[in-house]
Design a protein around this motif. Structure first.
Motif, short mmCIF file in Angstrom:
data_model
loop_
_atom_site.label_atom_id
_atom_site.label_comp_id
_atom_site.label_asym_id
_atom_site.label_seq_id
_atom_site.Cartn_x
_atom_site.Cartn_y
_atom_site.Cartn_z
N ILE A 121 0.86 -1.18 0.00
CA ILE A 121 0.00 0.00 0.00
C ILE A 121 0.90 1.23 0.00
N PHE A 122 0.69 2.10 -0.98
CA PHE A 122 1.52 3.30 -1.14
C PHE A 122 0.68 4.53 -0.81
N VAL A 123 1.22 5.37 0.06
CA VAL A 123 0.55 6.62 0.43
C VAL A 123 1.48 7.76 0.03
N GLU A 124 0.99 8.61 -0.87
CA GLU A 124 1.77 9.78 -1.30
C GLU A 124 1.27 11.00 -0.55
N PHE A 125 2.19 11.69 0.12
CA PHE A 125 1.89 12.91 0.85
C PHE A 125 2.39 14.11 0.06
N THR A 126 1.89 15.31 0.38
CA THR A 126 2.38 16.52 -0.29
C THR A 126 3.77 16.90 0.21
N GLN A 127 4.11 16.51 1.45
CA GLN A 127 5.39 16.85 2.06
C GLN A 127 6.04 15.59 2.64
N ASN A 128 7.37 15.58 2.72
CA ASN A 128 8.09 14.48 3.36
C ASN A 128 7.66 14.30 4.82
N ASP A 129 7.36 15.40 5.50
CA ASP A 129 6.99 15.33 6.91
C ASP A 129 5.81 14.40 7.15
N GLY A 130 4.85 14.39 6.24
CA GLY A 130 3.69 13.50 6.39
C GLY A 130 4.11 12.04 6.37
N ALA A 131 5.02 11.70 5.46
CA ALA A 131 5.50 10.32 5.38
C ALA A 131 6.32 9.96 6.62
N ILE A 132 7.12 10.89 7.12
CA ILE A 132 7.92 10.64 8.32
C ILE A 132 7.00 10.40 9.52
N LYS A 133 6.01 11.27 9.69
CA LYS A 133 5.08 11.11 10.81
C LYS A 133 4.30 9.80 10.68
N GLY A 134 3.87 9.49 9.45
CA GLY A 134 3.15 8.24 9.22
C GLY A 134 4.00 7.03 9.55
N MET A 135 5.27 7.07 9.14
CA MET A 135 6.16 5.95 9.44
C MET A 135 6.31 5.76 10.94
N MET A 136 6.54 6.85 11.64
CA MET A 136 6.76 6.75 13.09
C MET A 136 5.53 6.22 13.81
N ASP A 137 4.35 6.55 13.35
CA ASP A 137 3.14 6.11 14.03
C ASP A 137 2.66 4.73 13.57
N LEU A 138 2.80 4.42 12.29
CA LEU A 138 2.23 3.19 11.76
C LEU A 138 3.13 1.98 11.86
#
Length: 172
Positions: A121-138
């Motif tokens: 499952i691929f989630v594209e965010f507008t900013q890198n910060d979204g992916a970083i926060k998602g990684m840390m939480d998920l």
């Protein structure tokens, strides 16, 4: 370690009354020139686990490359378990980390492929910060009885829809 031993910790055990807590120290890992994320320290020196008790994959492996806007989730569902609502559910859940551009689901059809890695499952965010926060939480979170594994995915491969696994990716 001396202070931790005074509080009841012993080598090879996690923290807490029932040893359920963390077993490696925390550290800051730089993600780019001006920011960092808190993660488990690399195993080895400073690790609180004995060699034979260490988990198969260290959380530091998640930061094997520069953060991107694309986060890949694995082991969220198994082969044949993708339903029509999953993309919308993932997009809605990930909105709390940042603006989601799109969600794409790719299922590996090779029957010999590891089932825990077959649905990507691929989630594209507008900013890198979204992916970083998602990684840390998920990463490490339970979803439907499964442990979710995350990693940053190369934006150029995502844009070309090259979503199939390649040999450079670490297993989950």
């Amino acid at each position: 370690q001396k202070m931790m031993q005074k509080m009841g910790w012993s080598a090879g055990k996690g923290l807490g009354k029932t040893n359920q807590g963390m077993s490696t120290p925390l550290m800051a890992k730089k993600t780019d020139g001006r920011s960092a994320v808190i993660t488990n320290a690399p195993e080895g020196k400073g690790s609180l686990l004995h060699e034979e008790e260490k988990p198969r994959m260290n959380q530091m492996d998640l930061f094997n490359s520069k953060p991107t806007k694309v986060l890949m989730l694995r082991n969220m569902v198994g082969p044949g378990e993708v339903d029509e609502d999953l993309e919308d559910e993932i997009a809605e859940e990930c909105q709390k980390y940042g603006d989601v551009v799109r969600v794409m689901i790719f299922e590996v059809t090779d029957p010999n492929y590891r089932p825990e890695e077959a649905v990507r499952i691929f989630v594209e965010f507008t900013q890198n910060d979204g992916a970083i926060k998602g990684m840390m939480d998920l990463d490490g979170r339970f979803f439907g009885g499964r442990v979710v594994h995350t990693m940053f995915f190369p934006e150029d491969r995502f844009e070309r829809c090259e979503l199939a696994p390649d040999k450079s990716e670490p297993p989950c």
